[in-house]
Design an enzyme around this catalytic site. Structure first.
Site, mmCIF file in Angstrom:
data_model
loop_
_atom_site.group_PDB
_atom_site.id
_atom_site.type_symbol
_atom_site.label_atom_id
_atom_site.label_comp_id
_atom_site.label_asym_id
_atom_site.label_seq_id
_atom_site.Cartn_x
_atom_site.Cartn_y
_atom_site.Cartn_z
ATOM 1 N N ILE A 14 -67.733 109.437 37.586
ATOM 2 C CA ILE A 14 -69.068 110.119 37.463
ATOM 3 C C ILE A 14 -68.879 111.416 37.227
ATOM 4 C CG2 ILE A 14 -71.270 110.888 38.392
ATOM 5 C CD1 ILE A 14 -71.367 108.444 40.250
ATOM 6 N N ASN A 82 -69.916 117.247 43.094
ATOM 7 C CA ASN A 82 -69.780 115.791 42.775
ATOM 8 C C ASN A 82 -68.631 115.110 43.635
ATOM 9 O OD1 ASN A 82 -69.808 113.324 40.995
ATOM 10 N ND2 ASN A 82 -67.687 114.216 40.831
ATOM 11 N N TYR A 147 -69.762 107.773 55.429
ATOM 12 C CA TYR A 147 -70.338 108.170 54.085
ATOM 13 C C TYR A 147 -71.836 108.134 54.014
ATOM 14 C CZ TYR A 147 -70.644 107.692 48.994
ATOM 15 O OH TYR A 147 -70.849 107.953 47.552
HETATM 16 N N1 CAA Z 1 -75.376 93.312 56.480
HETATM 17 C C1 CAA Z 1 -75.082 92.532 57.708
HETATM 18 N N2 CAA Z 1 -73.869 91.801 57.844
HETATM 19 C C2 CAA Z 1 -72.900 92.242 57.042
HETATM 20 C C3 CAA Z 1 -72.929 92.967 55.930
HETATM 21 C C4 CAA Z 1 -74.360 93.678 55.773
HETATM 22 N N3 CAA Z 1 -74.613 94.364 54.554
HETATM 23 N N4 CAA Z 1 -71.720 93.053 55.237
HETATM 24 C C5 CAA Z 1 -70.959 92.374 55.953
HETATM 25 N N5 CAA Z 1 -71.621 91.688 56.922
HETATM 26 C C6 CAA Z 1 -71.161 90.872 57.911
HETATM 27 C C7 CAA Z 1 -70.168 89.898 57.295
HETATM 28 O O1 CAA Z 1 -71.059 88.452 56.751
HETATM 29 C C8 CAA Z 1 -69.137 89.493 58.394
HETATM 30 O O2 CAA Z 1 -69.673 88.574 59.107
HETATM 31 P P1 CAA Z 1 -69.084 87.173 59.909
HETATM 32 O O3 CAA Z 1 -67.758 87.881 60.574
HETATM 33 O O4 CAA Z 1 -70.015 86.697 60.809
HETATM 34 O O5 CAA Z 1 -68.534 86.493 58.621
HETATM 35 C C9 CAA Z 1 -69.090 90.818 59.182
HETATM 36 O O6 CAA Z 1 -70.060 91.560 58.754
HETATM 37 C C10 CAA Z 1 -67.758 91.316 58.624
HETATM 38 O O7 CAA Z 1 -67.885 91.671 57.284
HETATM 39 P P2 CAA Z 1 -66.486 91.754 56.374
HETATM 40 O O8 CAA Z 1 -65.660 90.494 56.458
HETATM 41 O O9 CAA Z 1 -66.825 92.460 55.074
HETATM 42 O O10 CAA Z 1 -65.832 92.741 57.411
HETATM 43 P P3 CAA Z 1 -64.516 93.867 56.925
HETATM 44 O O11 CAA Z 1 -64.073 94.405 58.279
HETATM 45 O O12 CAA Z 1 -63.532 93.096 56.245
HETATM 46 O O13 CAA Z 1 -65.053 94.671 56.051
HETATM 47 C C11 CAA Z 1 -66.351 96.364 54.993
HETATM 48 C C12 CAA Z 1 -66.276 95.702 56.314
HETATM 49 C C13 CAA Z 1 -65.144 97.409 54.831
HETATM 50 C C14 CAA Z 1 -67.496 97.633 55.593
HETATM 51 C C15 CAA Z 1 -66.745 95.425 53.982
HETATM 52 O O14 CAA Z 1 -68.023 94.983 54.270
HETATM 53 C C16 CAA Z 1 -66.962 96.693 52.850
HETATM 54 O O15 CAA Z 1 -66.278 97.039 51.921
HETATM 55 N N6 CAA Z 1 -68.337 96.843 52.417
HETATM 56 C C17 CAA Z 1 -68.816 97.446 51.306
HETATM 57 C C18 CAA Z 1 -69.274 98.778 51.625
HETATM 58 C C19 CAA Z 1 -69.905 99.485 50.587
HETATM 59 O O16 CAA Z 1 -71.034 99.224 50.068
HETATM 60 N N7 CAA Z 1 -69.207 100.831 50.105
HETATM 61 C C20 CAA Z 1 -69.738 101.292 48.939
HETATM 62 C C21 CAA Z 1 -68.705 102.078 48.367
HETATM 63 S S1 CAA Z 1 -69.095 102.720 46.722
HETATM 64 C C22 CAA Z 1 -70.023 103.952 47.278
HETATM 65 O O17 CAA Z 1 -70.212 104.467 48.447
HETATM 66 C C23 CAA Z 1 -70.597 104.834 46.104
HETATM 67 C C24 CAA Z 1 -72.205 105.034 46.337
HETATM 68 O O18 CAA Z 1 -72.641 106.108 46.779
HETATM 69 C C25 CAA Z 1 -73.004 103.630 46.101
#
Ligand code: CAA
Length: 240
Positions: A14, A82, A147
């Site tokens: 960005i 940023n 974050y």
């Molecule tokens: N709500 C509820 N439950 C959730 C969930 C959610 N949003 N996301 C995951 N879960 C649950 C999963 O279903 C899983 O459940 P089960 O064990 O029952 O299957 C459990 O939580 C664990 O999930 P993961 O296997 O994904 O866990 P992990 O430890 O491997 O990873 C994490 C966790 C690192 C947070 C991963 O889920 C992730 O990377 N998530 C994305 C986070 C995200 O959106 N980041 C944004 C980055 S970009 C940014 O930040 C720019 C911006 O400004 C928008």
């Protein structure tokens, strides 16, 4: 004389789009970067925009970096905070270091940079500060307590500093991007990202230039009556 802008994290993602948009609008742009020398050099070759290395989480480095920009390009009129990083993990796995790094760069960086330029802007009776927040600072996000806290802090920081800057001609606003097609978002696991995109009413990720256009508007002379506001650019994913 052309206005001078500093864009932190301005050589990639960005930030690159913001640097280019400000340059195209006639500003003299300094693009700051933290450490990726190779990408910064390629950016400068591609765009002709100067890049400057310093770490925004280091207060003294920000003061010295801004002094160098001012000496080489002139007094800083526009600051775009940023620079941002992610260290995503659920609470169970998040370490104190992951918390500190994200708070220090994303939120601490805004303070450090604003401290370096704010007084000068007030003295010259013109300034534009745009802080890049996030949808995840407005709505929260699973796995991002660090974050979300930092980005939410940016929104509060913006509203407080806006009140201090208003009489001196300095506007302070925030943009809250949604999920934009950048390396940061590409690092989200594919199946998680697919679920997020499915919840975006517009039906796609945003583009970096769509954020840059918002920044440009807030930095323009026409934006003089807009301060303390947050512009959400998120494809309708969160309506605040
Ligand atoms: N709500 C509820 N439950 C959730 C969930 C959610 N949003 N996301 C995951 N879960 C649950 C999963 O279903 C899983 O459940 P089960 O064990 O029952 O299957 C459990 O939580 C664990 O999930 P993961 O296997 O994904 O866990 P992990 O430890 O491997 O990873 C994490 C966790 C690192 C947070 C991963 O889920 C992730 O990377 N998530 C994305 C986070 C995200 O959106 N980041 C944004 C980055 S970009 C940014 O930040 C720019 C911006 O400004 C928008």
């Amino acid at each position: 004389m052309a206005r001078v802008a500093v864009v932190t994290g301005g050589t990639r993602g960005i930030g690159e789009a913001i640097s280019v948009a400000l340059r195209d609008a006639g500003l003299n742009v300094a693009a700051n970067y933290a450490g990726n020398e190779e990408k910064a050099r390629a950016f400068t070759e591609r765009t002709g925009i100067r890049s400057y290395q310093w770490d925004v989480s280091d207060f003294d480095a920000c003061v010295a970096g801004c002094a160098r920009v001012a000496q080489e390009l002139g007094p800083i009129d526009v600051l775009v905070n940023n620079a941002g990083i992610t260290r995503d993990a659920t609470m169970k796995r998040m370490t104190r270091q992951m918390w500190d790094e994200v708070l220090d760069v994303n939120l601490g960086g805004c303070f450090n940079m604003a401290q370096a330029v704010f007084q000068g802007m007030q003295d010259r009776k013109f300034g534009r500060i745009v802080n890049i927040g996030s949808i995840n600072g407005q709505a929260g996000q699973y796995g991002q307590v660090n974050y979300a806290a930092a980005k939410s802090g940016i929104h509060g920081f913006t509203k407080a500093l806006a009140q201090e800057g208003a009489r001196g001609g300095v506007t302070v606003n925030a943009i809250a991007p949604g999920y934009i097609d950048t390396e940061m978002v590409a690092a989200v696991p594919e199946e998680v990202l697919a679920k997020i995109v499915a919840r975006i009413p517009v039906g796609r990720l945003g583009r970096a230039d769509e954020i840059a256009r918002g920044v440009l508007f807030l930095c323009s002379d026409d934006g003089g009556f807009i301060t303390g506001s947050t512009l959400s650019i998120n494809g309708g994913q969160h309506m605040y």
